[in-house]
Enzyme design. Sequence first.
Site, mmCIF file in Angstrom:
data_model
loop_
_atom_site.group_PDB
_atom_site.id
_atom_site.type_symbol
_atom_site.label_atom_id
_atom_site.label_comp_id
_atom_site.label_asym_id
_atom_site.label_seq_id
_atom_site.Cartn_x
_atom_site.Cartn_y
_atom_site.Cartn_z
ATOM 1 C CG HIS A 164 -2.160 -0.927 1.321
ATOM 2 N ND1 HIS A 164 -2.236 -1.792 2.396
ATOM 3 C CD2 HIS A 164 -2.934 -0.917 0.317
ATOM 4 C CE1 HIS A 164 -3.266 -2.516 2.231
ATOM 5 N NE2 HIS A 164 -3.743 -2.184 0.910
ATOM 6 C CB CYS A 251 -3.053 -1.925 8.893
ATOM 7 S SG CYS A 251 -1.626 -1.583 7.783
HETATM 8 N N1 GLY Z 1 -2.570 -9.008 5.173
HETATM 9 C C1 GLY Z 1 -2.790 -7.562 4.941
HETATM 10 C C2 GLY Z 1 -3.331 -7.630 3.523
HETATM 11 O O1 GLY Z 1 -3.000 -8.277 2.657
HETATM 12 O O2 GLY Z 1 -4.183 -6.734 3.262
#
Ligand code: GLY
Length: 256
Positions: A164, A251
């Site tokens: 990300h 996250c």
């Molecule tokens: N394990 C977090 C994701 O792949 O979004």
Amino acid sequence: MFKNVIVRRPCRALVSGITSSPELGTPDYENALKQHDDYINAMKQCHVEVTVLEANEAYPDSCFVEDTAVITRECAIITNPGTDARRGEALEMLPTIRKFFPEDRIEYIQSPGTLEGGDVMMVGDHFYVGLSDRTNQEGIRQFISILNKYGLTGSAVPLTEFLHLKTGVNYIENNNLLVTGEFIDKPEFANFNKIIVSQEEAYASNCIWMNDYVIVPEGYPNVLAEVQKAGYKVIIVDTSEYRKIDGGLSCLSLRF
Ligand code: GLY
């Protein structure tokens, strides 16, 4: 200033979360729970109201609530995660979002558009959006069109190295950016004060600004020292179990 934080307790299926680093091992569930407790306590120290959602065993990665919605000062945008195993997580967040936003302030990213909150970095009223394996052009187009409707702006940042956008770049207010890898020389970020994070500590580029504090992951002494040198009060939280499945501090919450 943030007033609210939403988190979701990790589920037992966390051990099967998506990972690009199997060599780090499988998360230890009991320790993940303890680290989550510490995370919640750190948030509370930052003077916010914390909403704690129950674990959802249907989705191994569901503690990573950041990917399910983007919350702006004007509206909440329910995302459309870009991987099949996580797609349903966004709608699971909707009942909680409805407690904070009226229906006419809740927007949706729709297929074929995909977008995950981990790809969205808020800098005031502008939102940088990573064009990644999880967030596609159409998702970004829809997202920016929603932002514009509310007088906000957005722009795409292509990426290839990271899961990300916020895996490698994070805004900690006061024009300060923690930045690593492919983001160091991106023209989009040329006007920020950049705190360059080495490859060895790249994971810790994912710190979060929380009101008077910056929360820093445990075990990254250089990033810790740089953040302190920049004048911030810090809180350290161990997220080592979440790192094993590509999860960082940001996250684990929605902050607004
Ligand atoms: N394990 C977090 C994701 O792949 O979004």
